[in-house]
Every structure is written in structure tokens, then in C-alpha cells.
Design a protein around this motif. Structure first.
Motif, mmCIF file in Angstrom:
data_model
loop_
_atom_site.group_PDB
_atom_site.id
_atom_site.type_symbol
_atom_site.label_atom_id
_atom_site.label_comp_id
_atom_site.label_asym_id
_atom_site.label_seq_id
_atom_site.Cartn_x
_atom_site.Cartn_y
_atom_site.Cartn_z
ATOM 1 N N GLU A 159 -9.923 0.062 13.865
ATOM 2 C CA GLU A 159 -9.786 0.599 12.506
ATOM 3 C C GLU A 159 -8.408 1.202 12.301
ATOM 4 O OE1 GLU A 159 -12.998 3.216 11.418
ATOM 5 O OE2 GLU A 159 -13.883 1.500 10.386
ATOM 6 N N ALA A 168 -6.229 0.036 9.259
ATOM 7 C CA ALA A 168 -5.819 1.004 8.239
ATOM 8 C C ALA A 168 -4.307 1.032 8.058
ATOM 9 C CB ALA A 168 -6.333 2.396 8.601
ATOM 10 N N GLY A 175 -2.739 -1.649 7.603
ATOM 11 C CA GLY A 175 -2.468 -2.913 6.922
ATOM 12 C C GLY A 175 -2.269 -4.073 7.883
ATOM 13 N N ARG A 199 -13.298 5.602 2.052
ATOM 14 C CA ARG A 199 -13.101 4.263 2.619
ATOM 15 C C ARG A 199 -13.080 3.180 1.541
ATOM 16 N NH1 ARG A 199 -13.996 3.621 8.329
ATOM 17 N NH2 ARG A 199 -14.675 1.506 7.931
ATOM 18 N N ASN A 258 -9.233 2.586 0.118
ATOM 19 C CA ASN A 258 -8.235 1.674 0.707
ATOM 20 C C ASN A 258 -8.884 0.405 1.261
ATOM 21 O OD1 ASN A 258 -9.414 2.768 2.986
ATOM 22 N ND2 ASN A 258 -7.501 2.976 4.120
ATOM 23 N N ARG A 259 -10.017 0.082 0.708
ATOM 24 C CA ARG A 259 -10.737 -1.148 1.055
ATOM 25 C C ARG A 259 -11.107 -1.241 2.530
ATOM 26 N NH1 ARG A 259 -8.981 -6.293 -2.471
ATOM 27 N NH2 ARG A 259 -10.677 -7.075 -1.179
ATOM 28 N N MET A 260 -11.419 -0.107 3.126
ATOM 29 C CA MET A 260 -11.918 -0.136 4.504
ATOM 30 C C MET A 260 -13.437 -0.310 4.513
ATOM 31 S SD MET A 260 -9.437 0.286 6.795
ATOM 32 C CE MET A 260 -10.044 1.105 8.268
ATOM 33 N N PRO A 276 -5.827 -6.917 0.593
ATOM 34 C CA PRO A 276 -6.239 -5.607 1.123
ATOM 35 C C PRO A 276 -5.250 -5.022 2.131
ATOM 36 C CG PRO A 276 -7.747 -7.349 1.847
ATOM 37 C CD PRO A 276 -6.852 -7.937 0.810
ATOM 38 N N THR A 277 -4.542 -5.883 2.876
ATOM 39 C CA THR A 277 -3.604 -5.320 3.861
ATOM 40 C C THR A 277 -2.441 -4.618 3.151
ATOM 41 O OG1 THR A 277 -2.316 -7.343 4.084
ATOM 42 C CG2 THR A 277 -4.163 -7.070 5.590
ATOM 43 N N ARG A 302 -3.718 -1.211 2.106
ATOM 44 C CA ARG A 302 -3.821 -0.272 3.233
ATOM 45 C C ARG A 302 -2.451 0.222 3.694
ATOM 46 N NH1 ARG A 302 -7.696 -4.489 5.613
ATOM 47 N NH2 ARG A 302 -9.524 -4.162 4.298
ATOM 48 N N ARG A 303 -1.425 -0.542 3.407
ATOM 49 C CA ARG A 303 -0.068 -0.051 3.703
ATOM 50 C C ARG A 303 0.320 1.056 2.751
ATOM 51 N NH1 ARG A 303 4.046 -4.992 3.815
ATOM 52 N NH2 ARG A 303 5.583 -3.321 3.760
ATOM 53 N N MET A 358 -4.415 6.069 6.090
ATOM 54 C CA MET A 358 -5.659 6.756 6.426
ATOM 55 C C MET A 358 -5.559 7.446 7.783
ATOM 56 S SD MET A 358 -9.453 5.186 6.229
ATOM 57 C CE MET A 358 -10.560 6.117 5.208
#
Lengths: 278, 255
Positions: A169, A173, A175, B51, B54-56, B83-84, B87-88, B92
Motif C-alpha cells: 500500500e 499510495a 502512485g 481512502r 485518493n482511490r485507495m 488513479p496513479t 495518488r501522486r 497518504m
């Protein structure tokens, strides 16, 4: 009464201890007697010629198994080049892509391959390759690679499954895509366990003789191309030992000693790698 | 298009794990450069909510989401959004410090930038230094950058994880109970750090600890059984809660 009972218990404990040690000694006797016998008889065969000269002709004095050492290294090397990447990729697939439709089939095939007697794998390689190109290094290495694949893939899979979800994870997280998480995080963390699996697979195929016999047969000369046979230590032992020639029998013991030393060292290296972790 | 004053707008967000409906019609707007605390009893959906930001959430098998999360005028659940990339931009930090094992302190911080294509050593050096400085860890580790991250204490590891998230220059930082596994001194350091981070970043933090929420947040959201019960400026919510449930939670009658 109570004291008597406690004495009885400690006596029972001692007897059990003695029995356990006795069982251990009985189990170790054959192992050590094999090692002892091979060492004593093998050591007399070992000299410089043993490592640099090829198989002597019948009736010739001296000679060595240099061609068999060369052949074994080439066969194992080629088998590893084929088997290790496929094994690792299979391991990754089994650990990371369990939702894939092919998962059940590949898992089953992998387990089947793992349980397959090596002579059967040898026959398969014979039919597939030896009947086309002839008895050859190619056919033998292919058979050995098939033996390696499940060993490498099972270790890889088990190692990857131990990577905590929290670590994956952490990468996701940031990316990181799924395949990069596997390659740059999971494989990196489990590198040592996977290398150990590879070494164990190599140790296993180094001693295989049955698949070599059916795919390559016996060859007493030097390496002459991948489509030709090459000498092999395990097979030399088999052939030399049952020959009536004194000189060859000595070489068989020497070869056995070398083979044991090679396999033992690979195992020791594997253990050292496993222990070194921070 | 008019840029919204809000960094993140959550619209009618619903989330499920298989058939379990864990978030129900969440609507909230999060202001830029503020600290928003999400509090509520165990199992109320706090963690699921961040969660989803950030699309976790979707990484869990059988997890589902509906509704919108608008980040910089972009719905992160639009089909064409990677999604990546999200998340950048939305980093998190997790409950338990999770630095990469078998990697040095330096490699941990440089991981994100490296994965996203930065190769030049001098640039990476600069990013690592800046990120560690921002996380308040630089002075403690500057001579040990090549040491394994696992050698650090729990509090240091958590600040390392914050530095690792900062190295990607995100705009939002999500934190899931970042101090719950730490001793009080380490926890205080992280709390002070969070206040400092709010000068440049939008921080959303899940917390179990009401005192912590009161100390560090500008806004607080109270979640109960998957619903957003109350949301407003921290001071108002703590002093004059509008909802009876919030009041009962704050006074310790439900936990």
C-alpha cells in the motif's frame, strides 16, 4: 508419594531424551557413513589431472573428469537461463494475479510438474527435442529447466506472499503502478529468499541423472555444441561405477565427492544468504 | 471555469465493501491549506472515507464507490482519470509507519520521484533533503542517509513516511491515525509537523483522539455509522455541537 512421582517423571524424561538422541544417531549413521566412504575413496582420485584431463580411454592410466565438470556446468547454466526467468514469472503470477482466469490451471500445472518423476520429464524432453535435434545439451537442459521451474516458482510465490500488505500500500499510495510495485518493492524485499530458491533448484538439478540419461546419454568428449551431447558428472558416476575398469571406478568415487561438494556448497551459500538480513 | 476555493469537494459519496454499505451520502468541502480532522467511533467509516479521496478504497477486492470526489475541479472517479496520477497528487500516510524494508533512508524518500522518472542524482539529492527537512527529520538523519530505514525509531519512521509522501510534491496529504502507534513525545512532534504542513498543503487526518482533533484541526467532521453527522470549524463543533450525537460523542457517552 509425591516425591516418588516426581522422581518417576524425571526418570521418564531422561529415558525419552536418550531415545530421541539414539534415534538421531541412527538417522545420521547412514548419512555420515556415505559421506565418509565417498570422502575416503574419492580423495585418492583427486589430483590436478582429475580437474584438467578428460575421460581416459579404456585401459589408459590416469585421466580426469574435466569434460564432465565442463559439461555439467554448461548443462546447468543453460537450464538456469531457461528455467529461472520462467520460474520467477510463474511465481509472480501465482502470488499477484490470483484473480486471473488462468490462475487455477497454472497453479495445477505447476504443482503437477513439481510432483512429476524426473525420468518422466526426461522422456518428455526426449520426445519433444531429442527426437528432432538428437541427443543434445539442449534436450538435457530443457528437461532440467522443467525440474527447476516449480522449485523456483514456489519459492518466489511464497516469498512474495509474505510481503506485508502495508508495504504494498505504501508503494501504491505513491502512485506506483501494480507491476512496478511488484518489481521495485516486493521483489526487492524478497530478493534473498528468491536467490535461495534458485540455488536450491540448481543444487537439485546438479545431481539429476535419469533425465540426463534419456536426453543426452553418455559422452566422453568435450563440449562440441548445444546440439550435441556433453559429459555429465552424475552420469559419469553411474557409468564408471558399474564398469569393470579399476581406473574408472576410482574416477567414479572422485566424481561423487566433487558432486557432493558442489551441492553442499550451494546449499551452504543458500543458507548464508537466507540468514543475512537487516 | 472558475477555480473553486475548495481543494476537495465530496459529493454524494457512497462506498461499499461487497454488500456492506460503509459510507452513505457523504457531502463535504475541504478548504485549501487547512487541517481537517475526521473523527468518530471505530468502524464508522473514517478510514474508508479518506481512502476514497485518493482511490485507495478500490484496491480492496469487491469494494465499490459511487458519487464524486472533485479535486481541483476534476472528478477523480471520471473514467479517463489515472488513479496513479491522483495518488501522486494526493499523498497518504498510514496508521502504522510503513517504510520500505531493505531500503535505506535515502532510497525510501527517493522512491516516489525515481518511480516517476527522476533519475538525476543531484535532483534526487535535493528532493530528499527538502522532504526530510519539511518532515523535521533532516537534522536527525543527515549523516545516516544510507542506513536502513528500519533502524529508525517508530516516530522517526513515521516522519520518514511523511517525507516520502512529500517527495512527490503532493497538494493534499491524507493521514490515517498517524500517531496511534507512537509514544506521546513522538506523537506531539507529528502534531506540530501537521500544523506546519498546513502552511503549504491541505491536510486531512483521521483521528480517534478528540483532544488531537481539537489541537491540530481547523475543521472537524464527525462520522457516525457511515454518515457525516456534523462538519464545521473545529471550535464551533467542540463548543456548540449542533447535533445531539456529536455532543454525546464529544462528552464521551459514545465511543
Amino acid at each position: 508419594m509425591n516425591e516418588l512421582y516426581s522422581k518417576f517423571r524425571s526418570l521418564k524424561d531422561k529415558i525419552m531424551h536418550i531415545l530421541v538422541y539414539l534415534a538421531l544417531i541412527i538417522a545420521l549413521i547412514p548419512l555420515f557413513s556415505i559421506l565418509f566412504e565417498v570422502f575416503i575413496r574419492g580423495i585418492s582420485a583427486i589430483n590436478l589431472d582429475f580437474f584438467i584431463k578428460p575421460t581416459p580411454a579404456v585401459g589408459e592410466i590416469g585421466g580426469g573428469v574435466a569434460n564432465a565438470i565442463q559439461g555439467t556446468l554448461i548443462t546447468i547454466g543453460l537450464a538456469s537461463i531457461i528455467g529461472v526467468p520462467i520460474g520467477i514469472i510463474t511465481g509472480i503470477f501465482l502470488s499477484e494475479y490470483s484473480e486471473n482466469k488462468l490462475y487455477t490451471i497454472i497453479r495445477l500445472l505447476n504443482e503437477l510438474l513439481n510432483g512429476m518423476p524426473s525420468i518422466v520429464i526426461g522422456l518428455f524432453a526426449y520426445v519433444l527435442i531429442a527426437t528432432v535435434v538428437g541427443f543434445s545439451v539442449m534436450a538435457a537442459s530443457f528437461a532440467l529447466a522443467l525440474i527447476m521451474i516449480p522449485i523456483v516458482s514456489i519459492t518466489t510465490e511464497e516469498a512474495l506472499k509474505l510481503v506485508p500488505a502495508s508495504i504494498r500500500e505504501a508503494a501504491i499510495a505513491l502512485g506506483t503502478s501494480r507491476w512496478k510495485t511488484v518489481i521495485f518493492v516486493a521483489l526487492r524485499i524478497t530478493k534473498k529468499a528468491i536467490i535461495t530458491g534458485i540455488l536450491q533448484a540448481i543444487a537439485r538439478i546438479a545431481g539429476e541423472s535419469a533425465p540426463i540419461l534419456v536426453t543426452m546419454g553418455y559422452w566422453k568428449w568435450w563440449f562440441a555444441g548445444l546440439d550435441r551431447p556433453v559429459a555429465n558428472l552424475a552420469l559419469d558416476i553411474f557409468l564408471f561405477a558399474k564398469s569393470p575398469f579399476e581406473n574408472w571406478i576410482v574416477l567414479a568415487w572422485g566424481s561423487a565427492l566433487i558432486l557432493i561438494i558442489i551441492i553442499l556448497s550451494i546449499n551452504i551459500v543458500a543458507r548464508i544468504i537466507m540468514k543475512e538480513r537487516y | 471555469m472558475i477555480m473553486s476555493a475548495y481543494k476537495i469537494e465530496v459529493e454524494n459519496l457512497n462506498a461499499w465493501y461487497d454488500y456492506k454499505h460503509v459510507l452513505i451520502d457523504i457531502n463535504m468541502k475541504i478548504k485549501e491549506r487547512t487541517v481537517t480532522a475526521i473523527m468518530g467511533p471505530s468502524g464508522c467509516g473514517k478510514t474508508t472515507l479518506i481512502r476514497c479521496l485518493n482511490r485507495m478504497h478500490e484496491l480492496v477486492p469487491k469494494a465499490k464507490v459511487s458519487g464524486k470526489v472533485i479535486f481541483n475541479n476534476l472528478n477523480i472517479y471520471d473514467n479517463n482519470v489515472d488513479p496513479t496520477w491522483i495518488r501522486r497528487k494526493i499523498g497518504m500516510v498510514f496508521q502504522k509507519p510503513n517504510p520500505f524494508p531493505m531500503m535505506s533512508i535515502y532510497d525510501n524518500v527517493a522512491f516516489g520521484p525515481k518511480i516517476h522518472g527522476i533519475k538525476k542524482r543531484s535532483i534526487l539529492d535535493k528532493i530528499v533533503k527538502q522532504s526530510l527537512e519539511m518532515a523535521g527529520l533532516w537534522e536527525e538523519v543527515k549523516d545516516d542517509l544510507q542506513k536502513p530505514a528500519s533502524a529508525l525509531s517508530g516516530g522517526q519512521q513515521q516522519r520518514l513516511c511523511i517525507a516520502r509522501a512529500l517527495a512527490l510534491e503532493p497538494e493534499v496529504i491524507l493521514m490515517d491515525e498517524p500517531t496511534s502507534h507512537l509514544d506521546p513525545i513522538s506523537a506531539t512532534k507529528i502534531e506540530m509537523l501537521i500544523r506546519k504542513l498546513a502552511e503549504n498543503y491541505t491536510v486531512v487526518i483521521v483521528t480517534h483522539n478528540m483532544q488531537q482533533a481539537a489541537r491540530i484541526s481547523d475543521y472537524v467532521a464527525f462520522l457516525y455509522m457511515g454518515r457525516l453527522v456534523e462538519y464545521g470549524p473545529t471550535k464551533e463543533v467542540f463548543e456548540r455541537p449542533k447535533n445531539e450525537l456529536t455532543e454525546r460523542y464529544i462528552t464521551g457517552k459514545i465511543s
